[in-house]
Scaffold this motif. Structure first.
Motif, mmCIF file in Angstrom:
data_model
loop_
_atom_site.group_PDB
_atom_site.id
_atom_site.type_symbol
_atom_site.label_atom_id
_atom_site.label_comp_id
_atom_site.label_asym_id
_atom_site.label_seq_id
_atom_site.Cartn_x
_atom_site.Cartn_y
_atom_site.Cartn_z
ATOM 1 N N ARG B 8 0.828 -1.202 0.000
ATOM 2 C CA ARG B 8 0.000 0.000 0.000
ATOM 3 C C ARG B 8 0.870 1.263 0.000
ATOM 4 O O ARG B 8 0.552 2.246 -0.674
ATOM 5 N N LEU B 11 2.295 1.629 -3.421
ATOM 6 C CA LEU B 11 1.251 2.123 -4.317
ATOM 7 C C LEU B 11 0.998 3.609 -4.104
ATOM 8 O O LEU B 11 0.815 4.363 -5.057
ATOM 9 N N GLY B 15 1.337 6.455 -6.758
ATOM 10 C CA GLY B 15 0.206 7.344 -6.982
ATOM 11 C C GLY B 15 0.616 8.805 -6.932
ATOM 12 O O GLY B 15 0.250 9.602 -7.799
ATOM 13 N N GLU B 207 -29.430 -1.869 3.055
ATOM 14 C CA GLU B 207 -28.880 -3.059 2.427
ATOM 15 C C GLU B 207 -28.579 -4.126 3.477
ATOM 16 O O GLU B 207 -28.869 -5.297 3.297
ATOM 17 N N GLN B 211 -29.885 -8.419 4.353
ATOM 18 C CA GLN B 211 -28.923 -9.519 4.226
ATOM 19 C C GLN B 211 -29.386 -10.788 4.935
ATOM 20 O O GLN B 211 -30.085 -10.731 5.949
ATOM 21 N N ASP B 212 -28.929 -11.939 4.394
ATOM 22 C CA ASP B 212 -29.325 -13.224 4.971
ATOM 23 C C ASP B 212 -28.890 -13.375 6.415
ATOM 24 O O ASP B 212 -29.627 -13.882 7.242
ATOM 25 N N ASP B 302 -8.165 2.631 2.986
ATOM 26 C CA ASP B 302 -7.984 1.280 2.449
ATOM 27 C C ASP B 302 -7.505 0.323 3.540
ATOM 28 O O ASP B 302 -8.019 -0.772 3.702
ATOM 29 N N ALA B 315 -9.068 -12.510 0.550
ATOM 30 C CA ALA B 315 -8.892 -12.378 -0.896
ATOM 31 C C ALA B 315 -7.474 -11.923 -1.233
ATOM 32 O O ALA B 315 -6.818 -11.299 -0.409
ATOM 33 N N THR B 316 -7.032 -12.180 -2.408
ATOM 34 C CA THR B 316 -5.690 -11.893 -2.965
ATOM 35 C C THR B 316 -4.510 -12.332 -2.117
ATOM 36 O O THR B 316 -4.570 -12.449 -0.931
#
Lengths: 304, 316
Positions: B8, B11, B15, B207, B211-212, B302, B315-316
């Motif tokens: 990060r 990045l 940036g 939302e 949700q379930d 982030d 993830a990733t």
């Protein structure tokens, strides 16, 4: 699709009117939605006002009339007159043209940029995808107004600058907002299944990825039009928007600002016009979102 | 997590580099000659050429860029082409107005949006919920300039409680005076941005209600409200936090307009004046600082979002 392939139905005479298809459920839901109703009515009125201004306005919106300064609202001048004696209602009607143009132009630019970014983010090799993501993160850090100011000092203040700046930054915005959704969908089982069944990347994009981000797109485009109208007001106020010979709602605010201490009511009308129109685009986007997003239509099952 | 933090940071650095290049080269493509402006309309071509030489405008562009970036790394943004003061000095002086203004506006926006947004979603079937939602919708549609004008008319012209514009000449010498003159501008940005944020909070909460896991929690014995508060709200926080990064840009843009409207000597007003002056060093410095603030806060958010969301960690 209303234009079906006629060879598919050889028994039916193509000249005869086909029986009416039942309206889809979302249409009924949309019509019953109060936000959709308000949004549609105001947008139709806006288009009507812009169209009408080409044929008829009560007074010449451009001519200064020093004897008619600061008239209050009356039957003769519906909303009164401004600092140089122009009929405010007439200027508002003509100003609607700029509003319509800026909104449509910005949405078009935003849609092009947004779809391009979504495709790049969903279909390309990992390193391209990550590179685009970094670039989007950087571009999104440029506030719309700063982009417009940099463009305006290059090309001079114009409405094209507003359209390009808003369209570009909202396109980037769409790219950013739809990214998590795209990332989620790209990993979804049905997409993998499609890939395993030999479905190409473009096919995947059109059948799974774009429909999944479509609500995001539509809502964002509707908001882009709202922001475009707000940006026109802000940029015209700073002197980078509509040129001085083009009546616009933003310019009216800028011109009347010096007089708010003495004639506070005059500034009410252009501000109100902007607010009601922006509200219409916002509500329309929300209504479309409510109607198209299945997750939200499920919400009433659980009431808190 | 450490590996994520390192990537990060890298990045972020990339940036900032891209942003600086975009700003530098966009501004250099613009027409207009600073040397001509400094020399004035009476300036002879020789004088203009001498000024160009003195300002280093004859050096090739990539070299000028490298020079500028090298300066940034050392905390030097160059000197104003018009007044000759260092850009950093000028920016820090103006920041004493803009930073408190933006923070005050952010606090107002959060105070307006979070409690009322959740409430509007929870009570969406009642008149109160609808009233909140409708008011927020209407306020979010108000142009910042107009909101400022209305507030001035009401609080300065009619009621006379607060100054209509300006900032104390001696700055923060008398903090009470300074805050009084920032109150209306901050309220202008805060109310409009707060209304925008409220819509996000409301729809995120809505939302979450659908949700379930909230339904399951409710089905397994929690009250629906408890189910939403314990299982739904973390998700609400997540989407609100990710929207905040965009809101920062909104705050800064609001500051540019509001500083013009209230004639506050802040960074926004500095920028507007210097775009007119074609003071390139000043404009690129101010734009870069604005962009850098948004990028840095985006990076922080982030990291925060990842810490809050276990799904992203896997993830990733």
């Amino acid at each position: 699709m209303s234009t079906q392939n006629p060879t598919r139905n050889p028994t039916r005479n193509p000249t005869r009117r086909r029986p009416r298809r039942p309206r889809p459920r979302w249409f009924a839901a949309f019509v019953r939605h109060p936000s959709a109703l308000y949004g549609s009515v105001v947008i139709v009125l806006l288009l009507a006002a812009a169209g009408l201004s080409y044929v008829w306005t009560p007074y010449d919106p451009q001519r200064a009339n020093p004897y008619d300064q600061w008239f209050g609202p009356s039957f003769e001048h519906l909303l009164g007159t401004d600092n140089i004696g122009r009929d405010i209602f007439s200027v508002l009607l003509v100003g609607a043209r700029v509003t319509v143009g800026v909104a449509l132009g910005s949405a078009l630019v935003a849609a092009i940029v947004g779809i391009a970014l979504a495709a790049l983010g969903a279909l390309t090799a990992r390193w391209v995808r990550e590179g685009v993501a970094v670039l989007v993160d950087v571009l999104i850090a440029f506030p719309t107004l700063l982009i417009a100011m940099m463009l305006a000092s290059a090309f001079g203040g114009s409405l094209l600058v507003v359209v390009l700046a808003v369209g570009f930054s909202f396109g980037v915005n769409i790219g950013r907002v739809s990214r998590p959704e795209l990332r989620r969908v790209r990993r979804a089982d049905y997409v993998l299944a499609g890939r395993a069944a030999g479905r190409g990347p473009i096919r995947n994009l059109t059948t799974h990825l774009l429909p999944n981000v479509a609500p995001v797109f539509i809502v964002q485009l509707s908001w882009a039009m709202a922001v475009a109208i707000l940006a026109e007001a802000g940029l015209s106020y700073l002197g980078y928007g509509a040129p001085s010979n083009t009546p616009s709602w933003g310019r009216m605010l800028a011109e009347l600002q010096s007089y708010i201490g003495i004639h506070p009511w005059s500034v009410l009308w252009p501000g109100l016009a902007i607010t009601l129109t922006v509200l219409a685009f916002n509500l329309l986007g929300d209504a479309i979102r409510d109607v198209t997003d299945p997750r939200l239509t499920r919400a009433p099952l659980v009431t808190a | 997590m450490i590996r994520f933090l390192l990537t990060r940071v890298v990045l972020l650095a990339i940036g900032l580099l891209i942003a600086s290049a975009l700003i530098f080269f966009t501004l250099r493509v613009l027409p207009g000659d600073v040397a001509q402006i400094i020399a004035g309309t009476q300036g002879s071509p020789e004088q203009v050429a001498a000024i160009r030489e003195q300002l280093g405008l004859n050096v090739p562009l990539p070299l000028q860029y490298l020079d500028w970036v090298g300066g940034i790394v050392r905390g030097d943004l160059g000197t104003s082409l018009v007044t000759g003061t260092p850009v950093v000095e000028e920016l820090t002086e103006k920041a004493t107005v803009t930073v408190p203004l933006a923070l005050l506006a952010l606090v107002i926006a959060l105070l307006v949006s979070v409690p009322f947004g959740v409430l509007a979603a929870l009570r969406r079937t009642t008149a109160t919920g609808t009233a909140f939602a409708v008011t927020a919708q209407a306020l979010a549609a108000v142009p910042v300039v107009w909101a400022g004008m209305i507030l001035v008319i009401v609080f300065a012209v009619w009621l006379g409680w607060l100054p209509p514009q300006g900032f104390p000449r001696d700055g923060w010498e008398d903090p009470g005076d300074a805050i009084r003159s920032l109150l209306l501008p901050a309220l202008t940005i805060g109310v409009v941005e707060g209304a925008v944020l409220l819509r996000f909070v409301r729809s995120a909460t809505l939302e979450a209600i659908g949700q379930d896991y909230v339904r399951t929690a409710a089905a397994s014995g929690l009250t629906r409200r408890r189910a939403l508060l314990t299982h739904g709200l973390p998700n609400v926080a997540l989407s609100v936090v990710s929207v905040l990064a965009l809101q920062v840009a909104g705050l800064l843009v609001g500051a540019v307009i509001v500083e013009q409207l209230f004639t506050l000597p802040g960074v926004g007003r500095l920028l507007v004046t210097n775009v007119g002056n074609r003071d390139l060093e000043m404009v690129q410095g101010a734009v870069f600082v604005f962009t850098a603030i948004v990028l840095v806060i985006g990076a922080l958010i982030d990291v925060l979002a990842r810490a809050l969301d276990p799904r992203q960690r896997e993830a990733t």
